[in-house]
Design an enzyme around this catalytic site. Sequence first.
Site, mmCIF file in Angstrom:
data_model
loop_
_atom_site.group_PDB
_atom_site.id
_atom_site.type_symbol
_atom_site.label_atom_id
_atom_site.label_comp_id
_atom_site.label_asym_id
_atom_site.label_seq_id
_atom_site.Cartn_x
_atom_site.Cartn_y
_atom_site.Cartn_z
ATOM 1 N N ASN A 186 -13.928 13.380 0.408
ATOM 2 C CA ASN A 186 -14.517 12.114 -0.033
ATOM 3 C C ASN A 186 -16.034 12.261 -0.030
ATOM 4 O OD1 ASN A 186 -14.643 9.276 -0.663
ATOM 5 N ND2 ASN A 186 -15.203 8.873 1.471
ATOM 6 N N HIS A 216 -19.418 9.850 0.569
ATOM 7 C CA HIS A 216 -19.811 8.537 1.074
ATOM 8 C C HIS A 216 -21.336 8.431 1.014
ATOM 9 C CE1 HIS A 216 -19.530 4.831 3.305
ATOM 10 N NE2 HIS A 216 -20.517 5.250 4.071
ATOM 11 N N MET A 266 -11.889 3.201 -4.697
ATOM 12 C CA MET A 266 -12.121 2.040 -3.839
ATOM 13 C C MET A 266 -10.833 1.451 -3.255
ATOM 14 S SD MET A 266 -15.333 2.049 -3.900
ATOM 15 C CE MET A 266 -15.837 0.502 -3.168
ATOM 16 N N ARG A 272 0.838 -1.211 0.000
ATOM 17 C CA ARG A 272 0.000 0.000 0.000
ATOM 18 C C ARG A 272 0.867 1.252 0.000
ATOM 19 N NH1 ARG A 272 -5.369 -0.827 0.653
ATOM 20 N NH2 ARG A 272 -5.950 -2.759 1.678
ATOM 21 N N THR A 307 -9.826 11.742 6.978
ATOM 22 C CA THR A 307 -8.857 11.550 8.058
ATOM 23 C C THR A 307 -8.399 10.096 7.968
ATOM 24 O OG1 THR A 307 -10.591 10.888 9.599
ATOM 25 C CG2 THR A 307 -10.031 13.233 9.547
ATOM 26 N N ASP A 342 -13.988 6.596 6.320
ATOM 27 C CA ASP A 342 -15.307 7.233 6.284
ATOM 28 C C ASP A 342 -15.585 8.048 7.544
ATOM 29 O OD1 ASP A 342 -15.752 6.171 3.766
ATOM 30 O OD2 ASP A 342 -16.601 4.330 4.586
ATOM 31 N N ILE A 387 -8.227 1.679 0.206
ATOM 32 C CA ILE A 387 -7.954 2.254 1.522
ATOM 33 C C ILE A 387 -6.598 2.930 1.451
ATOM 34 C CG2 ILE A 387 -7.578 1.704 3.957
ATOM 35 C CD1 ILE A 387 -9.860 -0.054 3.844
ATOM 36 N N LEU A 388 -6.544 4.175 1.870
ATOM 37 C CA LEU A 388 -5.296 4.945 1.760
ATOM 38 C C LEU A 388 -4.506 4.869 3.060
ATOM 39 C CD1 LEU A 388 -7.044 7.888 -0.044
ATOM 40 C CD2 LEU A 388 -5.315 6.396 -1.065
HETATM 41 C C1 GRF Z 1 -20.826 6.685 -4.974
HETATM 42 O O1 GRF Z 1 -22.000 6.178 -4.429
HETATM 43 C C2 GRF Z 1 -19.945 7.239 -3.890
HETATM 44 O O2 GRF Z 1 -20.652 7.816 -2.843
HETATM 45 C C3 GRF Z 1 -19.224 6.022 -3.401
HETATM 46 O O3 GRF Z 1 -18.986 5.250 -4.545
HETATM 47 C C4 GRF Z 1 -19.946 5.576 -5.552
HETATM 48 C C5 GRF Z 1 -19.175 6.041 -6.744
HETATM 49 O O4 GRF Z 1 -19.986 6.313 -7.848
HETATM 50 N N1 GRF Z 1 -18.052 6.399 -2.652
HETATM 51 P P1 GRF Z 1 -19.388 7.086 -9.105
HETATM 52 O O5 GRF Z 1 -18.136 6.304 -9.532
HETATM 53 O O6 GRF Z 1 -19.064 8.480 -8.703
HETATM 54 O O7 GRF Z 1 -20.449 7.007 -10.140
#
Ligand code: GRF
Length: 204
Positions: free
Chosen positions: A101, A103, A84, A59, A135, A139, A86-87
């Site tokens: 971000n 969420h 997608m 990572r 942070t 999330d 984890i940083l």
């Molecule tokens: C979104 O629902 C976002 O909130 C989540 O992943 C999804 C990404 O959708 N983190 P997109 O790639 O922006 O269409």
Amino acid sequence: MERIVILISGRGSNMQAMVEAGLPVAAVISNRAEAAGLEYAVARGIATVIVEHRDYATREAFDAALAQAIDGFHPELVALAGFMRILTEGFVLRYRGRLLNIHPSLLPAFPGLDTHARALAAGVKLHGATVHFVTPQLDNGPIVIQAAVPVLAHDDEARLAARVLAEEHRIYPQAARWFLEGKLVIESGVVRVKGDHPQQLYAP
Ligand code: GRF
């Protein structure tokens, strides 16, 4: 003009919403060459970079390559949009205060994956989306803006997800614009917007 680097892994609809809102997007970076959103960015003449996480043993090594790619564009803001991975803490701290971000839940409810299914299973009556500063904790982080979406009697995961996504496309460009305008102030972990703009939206 201040600029944004957007990190994606897939569809990229939030990235698209930012571009269509007229925000100054310097580049779109993906950890997957097959991310559908890259095509849109290329078609719009936006620089794209692929940093395949599979090419890196750790990572830390991936995050270092990612940071190098980002820093080449000298962005003011780095926006995670369906990214997608984890940083590492080192990466998050490097961009502290300028890493956002989105969420798909009303945080702190439902961090992590499968938020819509979990919201339905929990029987919550309001669900939604959150834009927050990142942070090291997943999330988590100071909340910039939230959109609330009612959970309707006959909702299934797909219907609920679609209504939440429509709100994501409203709140993420707004949050990014506030950031670039220098309007976001974090005080004791709480975000305030200069000029007292409302930090909540309700789905129509
Ligand atoms: C979104 O629902 C976002 O909130 C989540 O992943 C999804 C990404 O959708 N983190 P997109 O790639 O922006 O269409």
